[in-house]
Design a protein around this motif. Structure first.
Motif, PDB file in Angstrom:
ATOM      1  N   SER A  66       8.394  -0.629  10.621  1.00  0.00           N
ATOM      2  CA  SER A  66       7.132   0.109  10.558  1.00  0.00           C
ATOM      3  C   SER A  66       5.971  -0.854  10.773  1.00  0.00           C
ATOM      4  O   SER A  66       5.900  -1.904  10.155  1.00  0.00           O
ATOM      5  CB  SER A  66       6.989   0.790   9.194  1.00  0.00           C
ATOM      6  N   ASP A  67       5.070  -0.497  11.693  1.00  0.00           N
ATOM      7  CA  ASP A  67       3.895  -1.336  11.906  1.00  0.00           C
ATOM      8  C   ASP A  67       2.677  -0.788  11.171  1.00  0.00           C
ATOM      9  O   ASP A  67       1.573  -1.260  11.341  1.00  0.00           O
ATOM     10  CB  ASP A  67       3.603  -1.491  13.395  1.00  0.00           C
ATOM     11  N   THR A  68       2.882   0.218  10.353  1.00  0.00           N
ATOM     12  CA  THR A  68       1.821   0.787   9.537  1.00  0.00           C
ATOM     13  C   THR A  68       1.555  -0.122   8.347  1.00  0.00           C
ATOM     14  O   THR A  68       2.486  -0.507   7.646  1.00  0.00           O
ATOM     15  CB  THR A  68       2.223   2.181   9.003  1.00  0.00           C
ATOM     16  N   PRO A  69       0.296  -0.489   8.109  1.00  0.00           N
ATOM     17  CA  PRO A  69       0.022  -1.331   6.940  1.00  0.00           C
ATOM     18  C   PRO A  69       0.346  -0.576   5.653  1.00  0.00           C
ATOM     19  O   PRO A  69       0.189   0.651   5.596  1.00  0.00           O
ATOM     20  CB  PRO A  69      -1.475  -1.624   7.038  1.00  0.00           C
ATOM     21  N   PRO A  70       0.820  -1.291   4.632  1.00  0.00           N
ATOM     22  CA  PRO A  70       1.165  -0.616   3.368  1.00  0.00           C
ATOM     23  C   PRO A  70      -0.051   0.075   2.746  1.00  0.00           C
ATOM     24  O   PRO A  70      -1.153  -0.451   2.773  1.00  0.00           O
ATOM     25  CB  PRO A  70       1.646  -1.752   2.466  1.00  0.00           C
ATOM     26  N   LEU A  71       0.185   1.258   2.189  1.00  0.00           N
ATOM     27  CA  LEU A  71      -0.834   1.988   1.443  1.00  0.00           C
ATOM     28  C   LEU A  71      -0.447   1.975  -0.020  1.00  0.00           C
ATOM     29  O   LEU A  71       0.732   2.085  -0.364  1.00  0.00           O
ATOM     30  CB  LEU A  71      -0.943   3.435   1.933  1.00  0.00           C
ATOM     31  N   LEU A  72      -1.433   1.856  -0.883  1.00  0.00           N
ATOM     32  CA  LEU A  72      -1.204   1.835  -2.323  1.00  0.00           C
ATOM     33  C   LEU A  72      -1.870   3.044  -2.953  1.00  0.00           C
ATOM     34  O   LEU A  72      -2.992   3.402  -2.603  1.00  0.00           O
ATOM     35  CB  LEU A  72      -1.789   0.566  -2.951  1.00  0.00           C
ATOM     36  N   TRP A  73      -1.170   3.635  -3.899  1.00  0.00           N
ATOM     37  CA  TRP A  73      -1.757   4.662  -4.753  1.00  0.00           C
ATOM     38  C   TRP A  73      -2.218   3.905  -5.981  1.00  0.00           C
ATOM     39  O   TRP A  73      -1.415   3.310  -6.691  1.00  0.00           O
ATOM     40  CB  TRP A  73      -0.705   5.698  -5.089  1.00  0.00           C
ATOM     41  N   VAL A  74      -3.522   3.871  -6.214  1.00  0.00           N
ATOM     42  CA  VAL A  74      -4.082   3.098  -7.313  1.00  0.00           C
ATOM     43  C   VAL A  74      -4.997   3.963  -8.169  1.00  0.00           C
ATOM     44  O   VAL A  74      -5.545   4.965  -7.712  1.00  0.00           O
ATOM     45  CB  VAL A  74      -4.860   1.855  -6.800  1.00  0.00           C
ATOM     46  N   ARG A  75      -5.147   3.543  -9.414  1.00  0.00           N
ATOM     47  CA  ARG A  75      -6.026   4.227 -10.372  1.00  0.00           C
ATOM     48  C   ARG A  75      -7.158   3.271 -10.742  1.00  0.00           C
ATOM     49  O   ARG A  75      -6.920   2.239 -11.368  1.00  0.00           O
ATOM     50  CB  ARG A  75      -5.224   4.616 -11.606  1.00  0.00           C
ATOM     51  N   PRO A  76      -8.409   3.560 -10.356  1.00  0.00           N
ATOM     52  CA  PRO A  76      -9.530   2.677 -10.686  1.00  0.00           C
ATOM     53  C   PRO A  76      -9.705   2.521 -12.196  1.00  0.00           C
ATOM     54  O   PRO A  76      -9.601   3.487 -12.947  1.00  0.00           O
ATOM     55  CB  PRO A  76     -10.743   3.375 -10.081  1.00  0.00           C
ATOM     56  N   LEU A  77      -9.964   1.279 -12.617  1.00  0.00           N
ATOM     57  CA  LEU A  77     -10.196   0.985 -14.027  1.00  0.00           C
ATOM     58  C   LEU A  77     -11.614   0.483 -14.266  1.00  0.00           C
ATOM     59  O   LEU A  77     -12.324   1.019 -15.105  1.00  0.00           O
ATOM     60  CB  LEU A  77      -9.207  -0.079 -14.517  1.00  0.00           C
ATOM     61  N   LEU A  78     -11.995  -0.575 -13.536  1.00  0.00           N
ATOM     62  CA  LEU A  78     -13.270  -1.247 -13.775  1.00  0.00           C
ATOM     63  C   LEU A  78     -13.928  -1.638 -12.465  1.00  0.00           C
ATOM     64  O   LEU A  78     -13.248  -1.909 -11.480  1.00  0.00           O
ATOM     65  CB  LEU A  78     -13.046  -2.543 -14.578  1.00  0.00           C
ATOM     66  N   LEU A  79     -15.243  -1.718 -12.488  1.00  0.00           N
ATOM     67  CA  LEU A  79     -16.003  -2.266 -11.378  1.00  0.00           C
ATOM     68  C   LEU A  79     -16.924  -3.327 -11.962  1.00  0.00           C
ATOM     69  O   LEU A  79     -17.755  -3.017 -12.825  1.00  0.00           O
ATOM     70  CB  LEU A  79     -16.820  -1.180 -10.670  1.00  0.00           C
ATOM     71  N   ARG A  80     -16.733  -4.576 -11.516  1.00  0.00           N
ATOM     72  CA  ARG A  80     -17.587  -5.675 -11.994  1.00  0.00           C
ATOM     73  C   ARG A  80     -18.615  -5.990 -10.916  1.00  0.00           C
ATOM     74  O   ARG A  80     -18.274  -6.331  -9.799  1.00  0.00           O
ATOM     75  CB  ARG A  80     -16.758  -6.916 -12.296  1.00  0.00           C
ATOM     76  N   GLN A  81     -19.891  -5.839 -11.281  1.00  0.00           N
ATOM     77  CA  GLN A  81     -21.007  -6.162 -10.393  1.00  0.00           C
ATOM     78  C   GLN A  81     -21.858  -7.192 -11.102  1.00  0.00           C
ATOM     79  O   GLN A  81     -22.607  -6.865 -12.019  1.00  0.00           O
ATOM     80  CB  GLN A  81     -21.847  -4.931 -10.083  1.00  0.00           C
ATOM     81  N   GLY A  82     -21.703  -8.447 -10.704  1.00  0.00           N
ATOM     82  CA  GLY A  82     -22.427  -9.526 -11.377  1.00  0.00           C
ATOM     83  C   GLY A  82     -21.963  -9.627 -12.815  1.00  0.00           C
ATOM     84  O   GLY A  82     -20.781  -9.763 -13.094  1.00  0.00           O
ATOM     85  N   LEU A  95      -5.803   6.371  -2.516  1.00  0.00           N
ATOM     86  CA  LEU A  95      -4.769   5.904  -1.613  1.00  0.00           C
ATOM     87  C   LEU A  95      -5.504   4.955  -0.681  1.00  0.00           C
ATOM     88  O   LEU A  95      -6.372   5.370   0.087  1.00  0.00           O
ATOM     89  CB  LEU A  95      -4.150   7.075  -0.848  1.00  0.00           C
ATOM     90  N   TRP A  96      -5.184   3.642  -0.767  1.00  0.00           N
ATOM     91  CA  TRP A  96      -5.977   2.628  -0.092  1.00  0.00           C
ATOM     92  C   TRP A  96      -5.062   1.583   0.539  1.00  0.00           C
ATOM     93  O   TRP A  96      -4.018   1.264  -0.024  1.00  0.00           O
ATOM     94  CB  TRP A  96      -6.904   1.967  -1.121  1.00  0.00           C
ATOM     95  N   PRO A  97      -5.439   1.002   1.695  1.00  0.00           N
ATOM     96  CA  PRO A  97      -4.611  -0.038   2.306  1.00  0.00           C
ATOM     97  C   PRO A  97      -4.442  -1.242   1.375  1.00  0.00           C
ATOM     98  O   PRO A  97      -5.374  -1.634   0.668  1.00  0.00           O
ATOM     99  CB  PRO A  97      -5.404  -0.438   3.558  1.00  0.00           C
ATOM    100  N   ALA A  98      -3.252  -1.838   1.395  1.00  0.00           N
ATOM    101  CA  ALA A  98      -2.945  -2.967   0.508  1.00  0.00           C
ATOM    102  C   ALA A  98      -3.711  -4.227   0.877  1.00  0.00           C
ATOM    103  O   ALA A  98      -3.927  -5.085   0.015  1.00  0.00           O
ATOM    104  CB  ALA A  98      -1.447  -3.254   0.523  1.00  0.00           C
ATOM    105  N   ALA A  99      -4.120  -4.342   2.143  1.00  0.00           N
ATOM    106  CA  ALA A  99      -4.831  -5.542   2.579  1.00  0.00           C
ATOM    107  C   ALA A  99      -6.083  -5.756   1.736  1.00  0.00           C
ATOM    108  O   ALA A  99      -6.869  -4.836   1.532  1.00  0.00           O
ATOM    109  CB  ALA A  99      -5.203  -5.409   4.052  1.00  0.00           C
TER     110      ALA A  99
END
Length: 140
Positions: A66-82, A95-99
């Motif tokens: 498969s030449d399709t980049p891996p996709l991940l099913w992820v659950r957001p936890l935190l966003l750090r901004q500064g 559902l987001w690319p693993a890269a």
């Protein structure tokens, strides 16, 4: 602490994902209960970092040839901004690319969990902060 359901037996393997930099820690299985914790990953952006819990790896992208980049099913936890850390646990799964994802370790995540807060009324809601971050990462 909330216990999460076990993953189905037919999930893709985390070991096959080409993560940048450091390897994932080996999963530790101790009996059948409680379920083993899911890996925490970080998606660094130019001005913020998103921390997510890995739920599942797309099996289609892991098949041989498969030449399709891996996709991940992820659950957001935190966003750090500064110096600010926002709680994103009320937002939707992605559902987001693993890269671009890198493993996150307890030393960096646990202090952030203590600092996490819900956005104030004058700030963008968590969902909109997540969307803005993802647009920024997608554009590169």
């Amino acid at each position: 602490m909330t216990l999460l359901p076990r993953l189905p037996a037919r999930c893709g393997s985390v070991e096959n994902i080409p993560f940048r930099s450091r390897p994932l820690p080996a999963p530790v299985e101790v009996g059948s209960t409680p379920p083993s914790p899911r890996p925490i990953l970080a998606l660094p952006g130019s001005q913020a970092t998103l921390y997510v819990e890995l739920i599942q790896v797309s099996r289609h992208s892991l098949e041989a040839g498969s030449d399709t980049p891996p996709l991940l099913w992820v659950r957001p936890l935190l966003l750090r901004q500064g110096s600010q850390v926002f709680n994103l646990r009320a937002t939707s799964d992605l559902l987001w690319p693993a890269a671009g994802f890198v493993p996150a370790y307890a030393e960096e995540v646990l202090p952030l969990l203590e600092q996490a807060r819900d956005p104030a009324p004058h700030e963008l809601p968590a969902r909109q902060q997540l969307q803005a971050f993802l647009r920024q990462v997608w554009r590169g």
